[in-house]
Design a protein around this motif. Structure first.
Motif, mmCIF file in Angstrom:
data_model
loop_
_atom_site.group_PDB
_atom_site.id
_atom_site.type_symbol
_atom_site.label_atom_id
_atom_site.label_comp_id
_atom_site.label_asym_id
_atom_site.label_seq_id
_atom_site.Cartn_x
_atom_site.Cartn_y
_atom_site.Cartn_z
ATOM 1 N N CYS A 148 34.628 -22.123 -35.427
ATOM 2 C CA CYS A 148 35.421 -22.067 -34.467
ATOM 3 C C CYS A 148 36.345 -20.697 -34.485
ATOM 4 O O CYS A 148 36.827 -20.305 -33.648
ATOM 5 C CB CYS A 148 36.030 -23.310 -34.181
ATOM 6 N N SER A 149 36.924 -20.675 -35.815
ATOM 7 C CA SER A 149 37.710 -19.804 -35.997
ATOM 8 C C SER A 149 37.079 -18.241 -35.814
ATOM 9 O O SER A 149 37.895 -17.395 -35.175
ATOM 10 C CB SER A 149 38.424 -19.711 -37.365
ATOM 11 N N ILE A 207 37.275 -24.488 -29.376
ATOM 12 C CA ILE A 207 38.409 -24.982 -29.609
ATOM 13 C C ILE A 207 38.166 -26.345 -30.769
ATOM 14 O O ILE A 207 37.379 -26.875 -30.568
ATOM 15 C CB ILE A 207 39.091 -25.819 -28.546
ATOM 16 N N TYR A 225 43.319 -24.894 -40.419
ATOM 17 C CA TYR A 225 42.472 -24.628 -39.496
ATOM 18 C C TYR A 225 43.166 -24.718 -37.936
ATOM 19 O O TYR A 225 42.536 -24.063 -37.133
ATOM 20 C CB TYR A 225 41.157 -25.284 -39.506
ATOM 21 N N SER A 278 36.969 -18.059 -31.570
ATOM 22 C CA SER A 278 37.990 -18.542 -31.112
ATOM 23 C C SER A 278 38.400 -18.170 -29.595
ATOM 24 O O SER A 278 39.126 -18.569 -28.971
ATOM 25 C CB SER A 278 39.374 -18.241 -32.027
ATOM 26 N N ASP A 279 37.436 -17.100 -29.158
ATOM 27 C CA ASP A 279 37.573 -16.822 -27.700
ATOM 28 C C ASP A 279 36.926 -17.850 -26.973
ATOM 29 O O ASP A 279 37.277 -17.961 -25.661
ATOM 30 C CB ASP A 279 36.802 -15.414 -27.430
#
Length: 291
Positions: free
Chosen positions: A90-91, A98, A122, A94-95
């Protein structure tokens, strides 16, 4: 994440395949049963989308998505997927993604420690509970230390409610007991943790009116509309979404069981007021998620 320009926020998607390594024993049979329930051929034919593939799918559609695994090791015997792996991916995306996590509340102090760490490391924004898969009533005091940690972190607790496709049509329902997912059990949680942000997931058949009552009565409770095509929504659910609960209803698909393409197409034809649609699709989630 460019929240001003995304079309919608899907509050309910699943990380259904392991990020690293093979599926657990028995998981293919379980997914085949889910595919039959949702009439989703992908689950029956092979591997479902990875978290990275999910990100690409949502990016193409300019939709953001909350995504999580489900930890139900104690009740199902299936090895869980790593919260750390899902959060890490997810990181990197991240656009559009969530991160939520899932920790079986039966893990006690270990669950509390993991929840605190996931938020700190995180920025995980919520935790998914599936009472039927995890084998507990949401108001069981056993789970309260975990809720307390989630509340203190300002994160969200998302509870599956109502009937489930998990084990549907399988011998003995794969051991899944529907009684655990009556949303009225979450009412106690909303009372005992008044600052905990709570989402009741899905139209809560056969307890729809209980879910609406809890959501209307408790200011910290929301409802996501995932797991069903909007064309099958009960009339009373649409009525409340158009009126008393218009600021507490959230778009969710239940990806990959139901795609946002299908859900949104049927949503366009359902009886929601024009002024309510933007609230459900995006605005309510922005406020709840603190985006």
């Amino acid at each position: 994440m460019d929240v001003a320009n995304i079309r919608a926020i899907d509050i309910h998607t699943h990380a259904e395949e392991p990020c690293c390594g093979p599926r657990d024993d028995g998981y293919t049979e379980f997914q085949a049963g889910m595919a039959a329930y949702f009439k989703n051929p992908a689950g029956a034919e092979g591997m479902l989308p990875s978290v990275e593939q999910t990100a690409a799918y949502y990016r193409e559609r300019n939709i953001a998505a909350v995504i999580f695994p489900v930890d139900a090791e104690r009740e199902t015997g299936f090895r869980r997927y790593s919260n750390d792996d899902v959060a890490r991916i997810c990181s990197e995306n991240s656009d559009v993604l969530i991160p939520f996590a899932s920790i079986d509340p039966w893990k006690g102090k270990v669950a509390v420690r993991e929840a605190k760490r996931l938020v700190a490391e995180y920025g995980v924004k919520g935790f998914k509970f599936h009472p039927t898969m995890q084998g507990f009533f949401p108001n069981d005091r056993m789970a309260y230390p975990l809720y307390e940690a989630i509340q203190e972190a300002g994160a969200i607790a998302l509870f599956h409610t109502g009937q489930t496709g998990v084990g549907s049509g399988m011998r003995g329902g794969m051991g899944m007991r529907l009684k655990f997912s009556n949303p009225m059990h979450v009412d106690d949680v909303a009372v005992d943790f008044p600052d905990l942000k709570i989402i009741l997931a899905h139209p809560s058949f056969p307890w729809q009116e209980e879910a609406l009552a809890v959501c209307q009565h408790k200011p910290n409770v929301y409802i996501d509309l995932s797991g069903w095509s909007p064309k099958y929504f009960p009339e009373i659910l649409v009525k409340y979404a158009n009126s008393l609960l218009r600021k507490k209803m959230l778009f969710g698909s239940d990806w990959p069981a139901i795609t946002p393409d299908r859900w949104l197409a049927d949503f366009e034809k359902a009886g929601f007021r024009d002024e309510v649609r933007p609230l459900i699709l995006k605005d309510n989630a922005l406020r709840l998620l603190g985006l």
